[in-house]
Design a protein around this motif. Structure first.
Motif, PDB file in Angstrom:
ATOM      1  N   MET A  26       5.346   0.380  11.472  1.00 44.57           N
ATOM      2  CA  MET A  26       4.004  -0.147  11.667  1.00 44.57           C
ATOM      3  C   MET A  26       3.456  -0.751  10.372  1.00 44.57           C
ATOM      4  O   MET A  26       3.829  -0.345   9.265  1.00 44.57           O
ATOM      5  CB  MET A  26       3.058   0.948  12.156  1.00 44.57           C
ATOM      6  N   SER A  27       2.539  -1.692  10.536  1.00 46.01           N
ATOM      7  CA  SER A  27       1.950  -2.356   9.380  1.00 46.01           C
ATOM      8  C   SER A  27       1.308  -1.360   8.422  1.00 46.01           C
ATOM      9  O   SER A  27       1.458  -1.464   7.200  1.00 46.01           O
ATOM     10  CB  SER A  27       0.909  -3.383   9.844  1.00 46.01           C
ATOM     11  N   ARG A  28       0.595  -0.360   8.954  1.00 46.37           N
ATOM     12  CA  ARG A  28      -0.093   0.604   8.097  1.00 46.37           C
ATOM     13  C   ARG A  28       0.903   1.493   7.367  1.00 46.37           C
ATOM     14  O   ARG A  28       0.575   2.046   6.311  1.00 46.37           O
ATOM     15  CB  ARG A  28      -1.103   1.428   8.892  1.00 46.37           C
ATOM     16  N   SER A  29       2.107   1.657   7.910  1.00 45.52           N
ATOM     17  CA  SER A  29       3.135   2.443   7.240  1.00 45.52           C
ATOM     18  C   SER A  29       3.821   1.643   6.139  1.00 45.52           C
ATOM     19  O   SER A  29       4.168   2.172   5.087  1.00 45.52           O
ATOM     20  CB  SER A  29       4.182   2.911   8.253  1.00 45.52           C
ATOM     21  N   VAL A  30       4.011   0.357   6.384  1.00 44.24           N
ATOM     22  CA  VAL A  30       4.704  -0.506   5.430  1.00 44.24           C
ATOM     23  C   VAL A  30       3.790  -0.946   4.298  1.00 44.24           C
ATOM     24  O   VAL A  30       4.159  -0.898   3.123  1.00 44.24           O
ATOM     25  CB  VAL A  30       5.291  -1.742   6.151  1.00 44.24           C
ATOM     26  N   TYR A  31       2.566  -1.377   4.654  1.00 41.57           N
ATOM     27  CA  TYR A  31       1.661  -1.968   3.668  1.00 41.57           C
ATOM     28  C   TYR A  31       0.544  -1.043   3.219  1.00 41.57           C
ATOM     29  O   TYR A  31      -0.271  -1.413   2.371  1.00 41.57           O
ATOM     30  CB  TYR A  31       1.053  -3.259   4.234  1.00 41.57           C
ATOM     31  N   GLY A  32       0.473   0.150   3.784  1.00 39.58           N
ATOM     32  CA  GLY A  32      -0.543   1.096   3.351  1.00 39.58           C
ATOM     33  C   GLY A  32      -1.926   0.739   3.823  1.00 39.58           C
ATOM     34  O   GLY A  32      -2.109   0.211   4.925  1.00 39.58           O
ATOM     35  N   LEU A  33      -2.909   0.985   3.012  1.00 45.05           N
ATOM     36  CA  LEU A  33      -4.305   0.789   3.409  1.00 45.05           C
ATOM     37  C   LEU A  33      -4.585  -0.665   3.780  1.00 45.05           C
ATOM     38  O   LEU A  33      -5.359  -0.933   4.710  1.00 45.05           O
ATOM     39  CB  LEU A  33      -5.234   1.235   2.285  1.00 45.05           C
ATOM     40  N   LYS A  34      -3.967  -1.610   3.090  1.00 44.69           N
ATOM     41  CA  LYS A  34      -4.193  -3.020   3.397  1.00 44.69           C
ATOM     42  C   LYS A  34      -3.623  -3.409   4.760  1.00 44.69           C
ATOM     43  O   LYS A  34      -4.023  -4.422   5.326  1.00 44.69           O
ATOM     44  CB  LYS A  34      -3.582  -3.900   2.307  1.00 44.69           C
TER      45      LYS A  34
END
Length: 256
Positions: A26-34
């Motif tokens: 998921m985007s939140r897992s790969v890119y963190g808070l951003k």
């Protein structure tokens, strides 16, 4: 001194290998808070972390723990029920201020007045009953301590499936909202896997805070940010709220 009490086994989908492997893409897992759509709204209601003792319930990869430490927190404790989540959190760069602990948030025990800030991101919809948990959080916080959390919006959790209704050609018709006042267990599909979540009304979230001696600072239903609008399906997220953000402060005259 902190301990984790014994209780019935709670569902922990995040230690399932198939589910966890999907989650980490998921985007939140790969890119963190951003990569989290709610972050631009959430960051606006966060308190000052400078010199504060912080507890993160359901910390996952520890993104918010690291944010708190980077913004001056003197001590950060991240807790999660998932071993896989904590292994990932510990594998990332973390300062000496951050510690991680395995355990379900409902089972944690801390001395009164242990923290200045209690935070939780998208975890309370996995908790069967928030009432005793919010009572505990009241005690764990110092007077005028701040409690900030995000959760799936009650409109999003009400029906249970958490998916749109489609026509015969696969076009979105509408999002179902039903059984809103019937709180409790829902069987949702998340990342193609069945996951148990718990629905409760907006009234329950807010009144439980008020009943436990909190003053509500902010209630936010975050829309998707403009810079994510070109992502597939993101414009449809404007059609109904998916998340709820709340910031509250423990009153100094709160009953002990």
């Amino acid at each position: 001194m902190r301990t984790a009490g014994r209780s019935a086994v709670k569902e922990n989908k995040y230690d399932d290998e198939v589910f966890f492997n999907k989650y980490k893409e998921m985007s939140r897992s790969v890119y963190g808070l951003k990569g989290a759509g709610e972050w631009p709204s959430l960051v606006k209601i966060l308190p000052d972390f400078q010199g504060k003792d912080v507890l993160d319930l359901g910390c996952g990869y520890g993104w918010h723990c690291r944010y708190a430490a980077q913004h001056g927190a003197s001590r950060v404790l991240g807790t999660d029920i998932s071993r896989r989540m904590l292994e990932t959190a510990r594998s990332m760069d973390a300062g000496e201020e951050i510690e991680y602990q395995l355990g379900a948030m409902e089972d944690l025990q801390f001395a009164d007045g242990s923290f200045d800030i209690v935070f939780s991101s998208l975890a309370f919809h996995y908790v069967k009953d928030i009432r005793p948990l919010f009572r505990n959080i009241r005690h764990w916080l110092r007077d005028k301590g701040v409690f900030v959390f995000s959760a799936e919006h009650p409109v999003f959790t009400a029906y249970g499936s958490q998916d749109w209704y489609y026509d015969d050609q696969g076009n979105i018709l509408h999002f179902p909202v039903d059984n809103y006042y019937y709180e409790g267990k829902r069987e949702a599909v998340f990342l193609g896997e069945k996951v148990i979540k718990y629905h409760r009304t907006l009234t329950t979230y807010l009144e439980t805070l008020l009943e436990n001696g909190f003053s509500i600072r902010h209630v936010v239903e975050p829309p998707p940010p403009e810079d994510m609008m070109d992502l597939p399906g993101m414009r449809d997220e404007m059609r109904r709220p998916m998340m709820l953000l709340v910031c509250a402060e423990k009153r100094g005259d709160c009953l002990r």
